[in-house]
Design an enzyme around this catalytic site. Structure first.
Site, PDB file in Angstrom:
ATOM      1  N   LYS A   1       0.837  -1.209   0.000  1.00 55.97           N
ATOM      2  CA  LYS A   1       0.000   0.000   0.000  1.00 55.97           C
ATOM      3  C   LYS A   1       0.871   1.259   0.000  1.00 55.97           C
ATOM      4  O   LYS A   1       0.657   2.158  -0.798  1.00 55.97           O
ATOM      5  CB  LYS A   1      -0.945   0.004   1.215  1.00 55.97           C
TER       6      LYS A   1
ATOM      7  N   ARG B   1      -9.389   0.820   8.777  1.00 56.03           N
ATOM      8  CA  ARG B   1      -9.054  -0.590   9.030  1.00 56.03           C
ATOM      9  C   ARG B   1     -10.181  -1.354   9.701  1.00 56.03           C
ATOM     10  O   ARG B   1     -10.080  -2.552   9.860  1.00 56.03           O
ATOM     11  CB  ARG B   1      -7.796  -0.688   9.890  1.00 56.03           C
TER      12      ARG B   1
ATOM     13  N   ARG C   1      -1.240  -9.649  13.146  1.00 57.79           N
ATOM     14  CA  ARG C   1      -1.683  -8.542  12.285  1.00 57.79           C
ATOM     15  C   ARG C   1      -2.457  -9.063  11.084  1.00 57.79           C
ATOM     16  O   ARG C   1      -3.447  -8.451  10.658  1.00 57.79           O
ATOM     17  CB  ARG C   1      -0.475  -7.715  11.837  1.00 57.79           C
TER      18      ARG C   1
END
Length: 164
Positions: free
Chosen positions: A13, A88, A144
């Site tokens: 990203k 997110r 994560r």
């Protein structure tokens, strides 16, 4: 132009955003970088943020939204922004929608970057050696990725329903 990049940690990203900054003449807003900058300070807030980030958890929605909101309202974002690592969570996406309605600025597009988990794990472990990031170790990386699949991946459908 307001563009959101959705993808797991290590998908690229930030790399893609950096490539578009000059082309589109809009800033790259990386919540990860903003939060790491907060962590570098010696404050109660920095320790609070670090307790989440270093465990592979997402920082609290209200804190992230406060940081993003201030940035989006700043003069350097008048022509738009590239959102890297934000939103997110579904709550963050809804908060961003509310902010953009308030500012009368539409979100133009959402881009999803897809990379297999095993490739990401290898990539992030290599990055850990190069950059020395404390949050890039095997256990934290796997956490994560789990958090991404549970909390962020559903945003693809959310934005698809909006035609973004």
């Amino acid at each position: 132009m307001l563009i959101v990049f959705i993808g797991p940690p290590g998908a690229g990203k930030g790399t893609q955003c950096r490539r578009l900054v000059d082309l589109l003449d809009i800033p790259h807003l990386s919540t990860g970088e903003m939060l790491r900058a907060v962590m570098e300070q010696d404050t109660a807030l920095s320790r609070y943020v670090a307790s989440y980030i270093n465990a592979g958890k997402l920082a609290p929605d209200h804190l992230v939204m406060r940081i993003v909101s201030q940035k989006v309202k700043s003069p350097d974002c008048t022509n738009g922004a590239l959102f890297d690592g934000f939103p997110r969570t579904m709550v963050q996406a809804q908060m961003l929608d509310d902010l953009l309605v308030e500012l009368k600025r539409p979100l133009d597009v959402v881009l999803e970057l897809q990379v297999p988990d095993e490739v990401l794990i290898d990539r992030l472990l290599k990055r850990a050696k190069i950059d020395g990031r404390a949050d890039d170790n095997d256990a934290t990386i796997r956490e994560r990725l789990r958090v991404f699949h549970d909390q962020t991946k559903p945003l693809v459908q959310y934005y698809s329903k909006q035609g973004k």
